[in-house]
Scaffold this active site. Sequence first.
Site, mmCIF file in Angstrom:
data_model
loop_
_atom_site.group_PDB
_atom_site.id
_atom_site.type_symbol
_atom_site.label_atom_id
_atom_site.label_comp_id
_atom_site.label_asym_id
_atom_site.label_seq_id
_atom_site.Cartn_x
_atom_site.Cartn_y
_atom_site.Cartn_z
ATOM 1 N N GLY A 10 0.814 -1.219 0.000
ATOM 2 C CA GLY A 10 0.000 0.000 0.000
ATOM 3 C C GLY A 10 0.849 1.271 0.000
ATOM 4 N N TYR A 11 0.144 2.378 0.131
ATOM 5 C CA TYR A 11 0.802 3.694 0.030
ATOM 6 C C TYR A 11 1.917 3.862 1.074
ATOM 7 C CZ TYR A 11 1.178 8.806 0.578
ATOM 8 O OH TYR A 11 1.625 10.087 0.714
ATOM 9 N N PHE A 79 0.364 -2.615 8.739
ATOM 10 C CA PHE A 79 -0.362 -1.585 7.988
ATOM 11 C C PHE A 79 -1.714 -2.073 7.473
ATOM 12 C CE2 PHE A 79 4.123 -0.408 6.998
ATOM 13 C CZ PHE A 79 4.109 0.907 7.399
ATOM 14 N N SER A 123 -3.941 6.161 14.007
ATOM 15 C CA SER A 123 -4.305 7.365 13.255
ATOM 16 C C SER A 123 -4.748 8.449 14.217
ATOM 17 C CB SER A 123 -5.472 7.006 12.327
ATOM 18 O OG SER A 123 -6.054 8.164 11.793
ATOM 19 N N TYR A 147 -14.664 3.395 10.891
ATOM 20 C CA TYR A 147 -13.217 3.248 10.644
ATOM 21 C C TYR A 147 -12.446 3.648 11.906
ATOM 22 C CZ TYR A 147 -8.506 4.702 9.293
ATOM 23 O OH TYR A 147 -7.152 4.881 9.257
ATOM 24 N N LYS A 151 -9.795 1.524 14.625
ATOM 25 C CA LYS A 151 -8.434 1.908 15.067
ATOM 26 C C LYS A 151 -8.362 1.934 16.592
ATOM 27 C CE LYS A 151 -6.289 2.202 11.284
ATOM 28 N NZ LYS A 151 -5.168 1.361 10.940
ATOM 29 N N ASN A 197 -9.186 12.005 -0.056
ATOM 30 C CA ASN A 197 -8.289 12.903 0.672
ATOM 31 C C ASN A 197 -7.813 14.049 -0.214
ATOM 32 O OD1 ASN A 197 -7.408 9.873 2.001
ATOM 33 N ND2 ASN A 197 -8.177 11.478 3.326
HETATM 34 P P1 NAD Z 1 -3.410 1.453 1.679
HETATM 35 O O1 NAD Z 1 -4.809 1.026 1.425
HETATM 36 O O2 NAD Z 1 -2.643 2.050 0.563
HETATM 37 O O3 NAD Z 1 -2.582 0.219 2.266
HETATM 38 C C1 NAD Z 1 -3.171 -0.817 3.017
HETATM 39 C C2 NAD Z 1 -2.690 -2.129 2.429
HETATM 40 O O4 NAD Z 1 -3.242 -3.208 3.175
HETATM 41 C C3 NAD Z 1 -3.124 -2.333 0.975
HETATM 42 O O5 NAD Z 1 -2.020 -2.726 0.208
HETATM 43 C C4 NAD Z 1 -4.166 -3.445 1.061
HETATM 44 O O6 NAD Z 1 -4.175 -4.237 -0.111
HETATM 45 C C5 NAD Z 1 -3.690 -4.208 2.282
HETATM 46 N N1 NAD Z 1 -4.741 -4.964 2.983
HETATM 47 C C6 NAD Z 1 -5.940 -4.522 3.441
HETATM 48 N N2 NAD Z 1 -6.611 -5.521 4.033
HETATM 49 C C7 NAD Z 1 -5.814 -6.620 3.970
HETATM 50 C C8 NAD Z 1 -5.953 -7.952 4.414
HETATM 51 N N3 NAD Z 1 -7.075 -8.373 5.021
HETATM 52 N N4 NAD Z 1 -4.936 -8.823 4.203
HETATM 53 C C9 NAD Z 1 -3.802 -8.417 3.580
HETATM 54 N N5 NAD Z 1 -3.627 -7.161 3.124
HETATM 55 C C10 NAD Z 1 -4.616 -6.273 3.314
HETATM 56 O O7 NAD Z 1 -3.450 2.461 2.926
HETATM 57 P P2 NAD Z 1 -2.284 3.360 3.534
HETATM 58 O O8 NAD Z 1 -2.664 4.771 3.315
HETATM 59 O O9 NAD Z 1 -0.965 2.884 3.114
HETATM 60 O O10 NAD Z 1 -2.522 3.065 5.085
HETATM 61 C C11 NAD Z 1 -1.760 2.094 5.783
HETATM 62 C C12 NAD Z 1 -2.242 2.050 7.224
HETATM 63 O O11 NAD Z 1 -2.101 3.332 7.812
HETATM 64 C C13 NAD Z 1 -3.704 1.660 7.395
HETATM 65 O O12 NAD Z 1 -3.807 0.859 8.552
HETATM 66 C C14 NAD Z 1 -4.391 2.986 7.615
HETATM 67 O O13 NAD Z 1 -5.576 2.840 8.352
HETATM 68 C C15 NAD Z 1 -3.331 3.745 8.391
HETATM 69 N N6 NAD Z 1 -3.442 5.196 8.270
HETATM 70 C C16 NAD Z 1 -3.418 5.777 7.037
HETATM 71 C C17 NAD Z 1 -3.528 7.162 6.933
HETATM 72 C C18 NAD Z 1 -3.515 7.824 5.586
HETATM 73 O O14 NAD Z 1 -3.869 9.000 5.514
HETATM 74 N N7 NAD Z 1 -3.139 7.199 4.501
HETATM 75 C C19 NAD Z 1 -3.651 7.936 8.103
HETATM 76 C C20 NAD Z 1 -3.657 7.309 9.329
HETATM 77 C C21 NAD Z 1 -3.550 5.924 9.417
HETATM 78 C C1 UD1 Z 2 -8.995 11.940 6.727
HETATM 79 C C2 UD1 Z 2 -9.918 10.922 7.371
HETATM 80 C C3 UD1 Z 2 -9.351 10.492 8.701
HETATM 81 C C4 UD1 Z 2 -7.900 10.014 8.567
HETATM 82 C C5 UD1 Z 2 -7.105 11.166 7.970
HETATM 83 C C6 UD1 Z 2 -5.654 10.855 7.805
HETATM 84 C C7 UD1 Z 2 -12.143 11.529 6.555
HETATM 85 C C8 UD1 Z 2 -13.469 12.146 6.910
HETATM 86 N N1 UD1 Z 2 -11.212 11.539 7.545
HETATM 87 O O1 UD1 Z 2 -8.997 13.085 7.527
HETATM 88 O O2 UD1 Z 2 -10.121 9.446 9.244
HETATM 89 O O3 UD1 Z 2 -7.378 9.676 9.820
HETATM 90 O O4 UD1 Z 2 -7.672 11.460 6.675
HETATM 91 O O5 UD1 Z 2 -5.461 10.224 6.611
HETATM 92 O O6 UD1 Z 2 -11.946 11.018 5.463
HETATM 93 N N2 UD1 Z 2 -10.822 18.546 1.791
HETATM 94 C C9 UD1 Z 2 -11.392 19.328 0.826
HETATM 95 N N3 UD1 Z 2 -11.708 18.773 -0.381
HETATM 96 C C10 UD1 Z 2 -11.471 17.452 -0.671
HETATM 97 C C11 UD1 Z 2 -10.864 16.645 0.327
HETATM 98 C C12 UD1 Z 2 -10.564 17.228 1.548
HETATM 99 O O7 UD1 Z 2 -11.636 20.521 1.040
HETATM 100 O O8 UD1 Z 2 -11.800 17.002 -1.784
HETATM 101 C C13 UD1 Z 2 -10.430 19.156 3.071
HETATM 102 C C14 UD1 Z 2 -11.076 18.540 4.307
HETATM 103 O O9 UD1 Z 2 -12.295 19.145 4.601
HETATM 104 C C15 UD1 Z 2 -9.995 18.780 5.371
HETATM 105 C C16 UD1 Z 2 -8.673 18.723 4.581
HETATM 106 O O10 UD1 Z 2 -9.041 18.959 3.226
HETATM 107 O O11 UD1 Z 2 -10.137 20.081 5.903
HETATM 108 C C17 UD1 Z 2 -7.965 17.390 4.683
HETATM 109 O O12 UD1 Z 2 -8.875 16.351 4.326
HETATM 110 P P1 UD1 Z 2 -8.402 14.825 4.174
HETATM 111 O O13 UD1 Z 2 -7.212 14.776 3.295
HETATM 112 O O14 UD1 Z 2 -9.596 14.036 3.772
HETATM 113 O O15 UD1 Z 2 -7.924 14.422 5.625
HETATM 114 P P2 UD1 Z 2 -8.705 14.515 7.032
HETATM 115 O O16 UD1 Z 2 -10.018 15.148 6.896
HETATM 116 O O17 UD1 Z 2 -7.764 15.106 8.010
#
Ligand code: NAD
Ligand code: UD1
Length: 337
Positions: A10-11, A79, A123, A147, A151, A197
Amino acid sequence: MHILVTGGAGYIGSHTCVALLEAGHEVTVLDNLCNSSAVALERVQEIAGKPLAFIHGDIRNPDDLDRALQGGADAVIHFAALKAVGESCEKPLAYFDNNIGGTIALLQAMERAGVRRLVFSSSATVYGEPDTVPVTEDAPLRATNPYGRTKLVMEQLIGDCCQAVPEMGAVLLRYFNPVGAHPSGRIGEDPAGIPNNLMPYIAQVAVGRRERLQVFGGDWPTPDGTGVRDYLHVMDLAEAHVRALEFGRDQAGARAINVGTGRGYSVLELVRAFEQASGKVVPYDVVGRRVGDVAELWAEPALAEALLGWRAQRGLATMCADAWRWQAGNPQGYDGP
Ligand code: NAD
Ligand code: UD1
């Protein structure tokens, strides 16, 4: 160390795999590719110039987990999860099953294999709507959607296991808003469908995949009326995982640590920084607020510095430049030409 990385395709996982390989660790990835592409892992190995082992499997499947742990892992970075807030409201059971069920299966497999070290992707969502910013780790925890509830429950499950097994140690990293990409432009964020996002949405507008950004709310109690968040470069976040592994080597119990920069930027500040970095115009409309959003959220990152010796190194201009390099070079993500 030999590290099992669940969700490593993943990312955040793919960027962390680069940092792990570059730090000299051996890596096994377990991923079912439900939200990612195996191409990301090919590129991780190309960037690092080192191989990793990949098991295409599911964390809810004990056989897949046993196979992934049989090489004798020293620690797990977990992750793998589903992460879309909106989807979690429509399909809560799928989120409970995958995220909570998957974490229970992982903890059981770690117990069978005698693996005692865990770094967990938590998160800032566990703070819900915080009473004050910056947010410290001892702020009240609350979930505002399914969600977020997963967490919170996963943090508690891991904490209970650490209480029960004194030799077990876990680092719960509470990420704020990870953005950007590896500076090579070879790996980056590739959301399926319409991005939820902000940063990937802006990047897709700039590259011409989407017409206009919708800014969710221009009447928040913030300096320019738009929401303020703590954006963090994904490579800084990846490096925090490497530090957390080192810290976790002799850590018992579960320790929650914020991973953020300690500084917030508004939606419009991010739009302007992205325009500057890309040389593209990002047209936008200010529309109504998104349900569940908060005005402002940023981290107090002092604990990460004290315990991990980590602080964010890359600023907003670098986050935007790296996100743009990835988006411009891969306009359709990993599936593109
Ligand atoms: P992502 O979706 O890109 O990566 C998650 C990976 O997990 C994917 O590759 C997916 O295929 C794999 N996956 C999901 N369910 C699975 C399963 N049952 N078995 C095996 N693989 C599985 O997401 P990300 O943005 O890289 O996030 C990674 C972690 O960080 C997640 O736990 C997410 O909740 C947490 N997180 C992400 C953000 C964010 O903004 N991206 C913020 C806070 C926390
Ligand atoms: C999102 C998730 C949160 C997660 C966090 C970190 C939601 C509601 N919340 O939060 O659970 O922990 O990401 O990854 O999805 N915005 C716009 N236009 C858009 C998208 C976003 O104006 O098209 C604004 C939002 O209102 C916010 C900011 O941009 O003020 C950031 O948004 P986003 O990237 O979705 O992150 P979070 O809201 O912080």
